[in-house]
Write a protein that holds these residues in place. Structure first.
Motif, PDB file in Angstrom:
ATOM      1  N   LYS A  79       0.813  -1.223   0.000  1.00 30.46           N
ATOM      2  CA  LYS A  79       0.000   0.000   0.000  1.00 30.46           C
ATOM      3  C   LYS A  79       0.842   1.267   0.000  1.00 30.46           C
ATOM      4  N   GLU A  80       2.017   1.223   0.631  1.00 29.80           N
ATOM      5  CA  GLU A  80       2.861   2.417   0.669  1.00 29.80           C
ATOM      6  C   GLU A  80       3.522   2.713  -0.682  1.00 29.80           C
ATOM      7  N   HIS A  81       3.442   1.791  -1.623  1.00 28.55           N
ATOM      8  CA  HIS A  81       4.016   1.996  -2.956  1.00 28.55           C
ATOM      9  C   HIS A  81       3.030   2.647  -3.925  1.00 28.55           C
ATOM     10  N   VAL A  82       1.783   2.787  -3.494  1.00 25.75           N
ATOM     11  CA  VAL A  82       0.727   3.304  -4.368  1.00 25.75           C
ATOM     12  C   VAL A  82       0.337   4.701  -3.896  1.00 25.75           C
ATOM     13  N   LYS A  83       0.367   5.646  -4.821  1.00 24.52           N
ATOM     14  CA  LYS A  83      -0.015   7.033  -4.520  1.00 24.52           C
ATOM     15  C   LYS A  83      -1.123   7.452  -5.477  1.00 24.52           C
ATOM     16  N   LEU A  84      -2.142   8.077  -4.928  1.00 26.61           N
ATOM     17  CA  LEU A  84      -3.241   8.609  -5.733  1.00 26.61           C
ATOM     18  C   LEU A  84      -3.242  10.128  -5.617  1.00 26.61           C
ATOM     19  N   LYS A  85      -3.351  10.789  -6.772  1.00 24.74           N
ATOM     20  CA  LYS A  85      -3.374  12.243  -6.788  1.00 24.74           C
ATOM     21  C   LYS A  85      -4.585  12.684  -7.596  1.00 24.74           C
ATOM     22  N   ARG A  86      -5.318  13.649  -7.053  1.00 25.02           N
ATOM     23  CA  ARG A  86      -6.512  14.155  -7.725  1.00 25.02           C
ATOM     24  C   ARG A  86      -6.096  15.027  -8.905  1.00 25.02           C
ATOM     25  N   VAL A  87      -6.665  14.752 -10.067  1.00 19.84           N
ATOM     26  CA  VAL A  87      -6.478  15.583 -11.252  1.00 19.84           C
ATOM     27  C   VAL A  87      -7.846  16.059 -11.713  1.00 19.84           C
ATOM     28  N   ASP A  88      -7.877  16.873 -12.739  1.00 21.59           N
ATOM     29  CA  ASP A  88      -9.125  17.512 -13.163  1.00 21.59           C
ATOM     30  C   ASP A  88     -10.266  16.532 -13.423  1.00 21.59           C
ATOM     31  N   GLU A  89     -10.020  15.516 -14.228  1.00 21.40           N
ATOM     32  CA  GLU A  89     -11.104  14.618 -14.624  1.00 21.40           C
ATOM     33  C   GLU A  89     -11.187  13.345 -13.794  1.00 21.40           C
ATOM     34  N   GLY A  90     -10.349  13.178 -12.793  1.00 22.83           N
ATOM     35  CA  GLY A  90     -10.378  11.940 -12.014  1.00 22.83           C
ATOM     36  C   GLY A  90      -9.170  11.817 -11.106  1.00 22.83           C
ATOM     37  N   ASP A  94      -0.013   6.448  -9.197  1.00 24.31           N
ATOM     38  CA  ASP A  94       1.401   6.151  -9.381  1.00 24.31           C
ATOM     39  C   ASP A  94       1.756   4.937  -8.541  1.00 24.31           C
ATOM     40  N   VAL A  95       2.442   3.993  -9.152  1.00 24.09           N
ATOM     41  CA  VAL A  95       2.932   2.805  -8.444  1.00 24.09           C
ATOM     42  C   VAL A  95       4.439   2.764  -8.647  1.00 24.09           C
ATOM     43  N   GLN A  96       5.170   2.835  -7.537  1.00 23.94           N
ATOM     44  CA  GLN A  96       6.627   2.812  -7.591  1.00 23.94           C
ATOM     45  C   GLN A  96       7.114   1.866  -6.500  1.00 23.94           C
ATOM     46  N   TYR A  97       7.845   0.828  -6.924  1.00 22.94           N
ATOM     47  CA  TYR A  97       8.322  -0.168  -5.966  1.00 22.94           C
ATOM     48  C   TYR A  97       9.647  -0.743  -6.425  1.00 22.94           C
ATOM     49  N   GLU A  98      10.294  -1.452  -5.510  1.00 23.86           N
ATOM     50  CA  GLU A  98      11.599  -2.055  -5.765  1.00 23.86           C
ATOM     51  C   GLU A  98      11.552  -3.524  -5.374  1.00 23.86           C
ATOM     52  N   VAL A  99      12.177  -4.350  -6.201  1.00 22.33           N
ATOM     53  CA  VAL A  99      12.252  -5.791  -5.931  1.00 22.33           C
ATOM     54  C   VAL A  99      13.722  -6.170  -5.845  1.00 22.33           C
ATOM     55  N   ARG A 100      14.090  -6.872  -4.782  1.00 22.28           N
ATOM     56  CA  ARG A 100      15.469  -7.318  -4.588  1.00 22.28           C
ATOM     57  C   ARG A 100      15.458  -8.834  -4.441  1.00 22.28           C
ATOM     58  N   LYS A 101      16.206  -9.495  -5.322  1.00 22.95           N
ATOM     59  CA  LYS A 101      16.314 -10.959  -5.286  1.00 22.95           C
ATOM     60  C   LYS A 101      17.778 -11.349  -5.162  1.00 22.95           C
ATOM     61  N   THR A 116       2.558   4.871 -14.148  1.00 22.39           N
ATOM     62  CA  THR A 116       1.516   5.845 -13.846  1.00 22.39           C
ATOM     63  C   THR A 116       0.326   5.576 -14.741  1.00 22.39           C
ATOM     64  N   GLN A 117      -0.865   5.729 -14.185  1.00 17.45           N
ATOM     65  CA  GLN A 117      -2.086   5.541 -14.966  1.00 17.45           C
ATOM     66  C   GLN A 117      -3.080   6.628 -14.589  1.00 17.45           C
ATOM     67  N   MET A 118      -3.684   7.237 -15.590  1.00 19.00           N
ATOM     68  CA  MET A 118      -4.748   8.202 -15.356  1.00 19.00           C
ATOM     69  C   MET A 118      -6.063   7.436 -15.229  1.00 19.00           C
ATOM     70  N   LEU A 119      -6.789   7.702 -14.168  1.00 17.77           N
ATOM     71  CA  LEU A 119      -8.089   7.060 -13.946  1.00 17.77           C
ATOM     72  C   LEU A 119      -9.143   8.120 -14.170  1.00 17.77           C
ATOM     73  N   THR A 120      -9.580   8.239 -15.412  1.00 17.98           N
ATOM     74  CA  THR A 120     -10.563   9.244 -15.785  1.00 17.98           C
ATOM     75  C   THR A 120     -11.776   8.570 -16.376  1.00 17.98           C
ATOM     76  N   ARG A 121     -12.738   9.362 -16.788  1.00 21.06           N
ATOM     77  CA  ARG A 121     -13.967   8.778 -17.327  1.00 21.06           C
ATOM     78  C   ARG A 121     -13.706   7.956 -18.583  1.00 21.06           C
ATOM     79  N   GLY A 122     -12.810   8.447 -19.436  1.00 20.15           N
ATOM     80  CA  GLY A 122     -12.580   7.765 -20.701  1.00 20.15           C
ATOM     81  C   GLY A 122     -11.358   6.865 -20.687  1.00 20.15           C
ATOM     82  N   GLY A 123     -10.821   6.539 -19.535  1.00 19.49           N
ATOM     83  CA  GLY A 123      -9.586   5.752 -19.484  1.00 19.49           C
ATOM     84  C   GLY A 123      -8.400   6.686 -19.610  1.00 19.49           C
TER      85      GLY A 123
END
Length: 127
Positions: A79-90, A94-101, A116-123
């Motif tokens: 959950k701490e890797h996911v950030k939601l920011k309000r923009v005009d249409e929705g 942002d998902v930012q994470y690190e994997v160490r193997k 990053t993905q915009m979550l708006t009415r039209g995708g």
């Protein structure tokens, strides 16, 4: 006319086999990391195509996102890797994470992933 043998010696065959084996081992370590990243991108894309996602509250959006990740057996995104920011249409998610193997001994393979993905009415567009 003198005939000579052609081909690999046993030593050169073992060396080639070791190099190919090492790269196959590294690929086996990297494949799950990238597979998970593409699952994250697919979950974001599916979320953006969902009807009414722009009007949802952030907690509901995160819940839907993590449900999609749970189906894909994704375990490195928290959950701490996911950030939601309000923009005009929705929303902008942002998902930012690190994997160490571990790779060999005290050497690790580290993958840093960000999308990053915009979550708006039209995708929206993912990057």
């Amino acid at each position: 006319m003198k005939r000579t043998q052609k081909g690999m010696t046993l030593l050169s065959f073992v060396i080639v086999l070791a190099v190919v084996g090492f790269f196959a081992y590294v690929a086996m370590k990297l494949f799950p990391m990238y597979s998970e990243y593409y699952s994250v991108r697919a979950a974001l894309k599916g979320l953006s195509d969902e009807a009414g996602i722009a009007q949802q509250d952030p907690a509901r959006i995160q819940d839907l996102f993590f449900r999609r990740l749970y189906i894909n057996y994704s375990e490195n995104v928290k959950k701490e890797h996911v950030k939601l920011k309000r923009v005009d249409e929705g929303w902008q998610m942002d998902v930012q994470y690190e994997v160490r193997k571990p790779l060999v001994g005290n050497l690790d393979v580290v993958g840093k992933f960000q999308t990053t993905q915009m979550l708006t009415r039209g995708g929206g567009e993912a990057n």
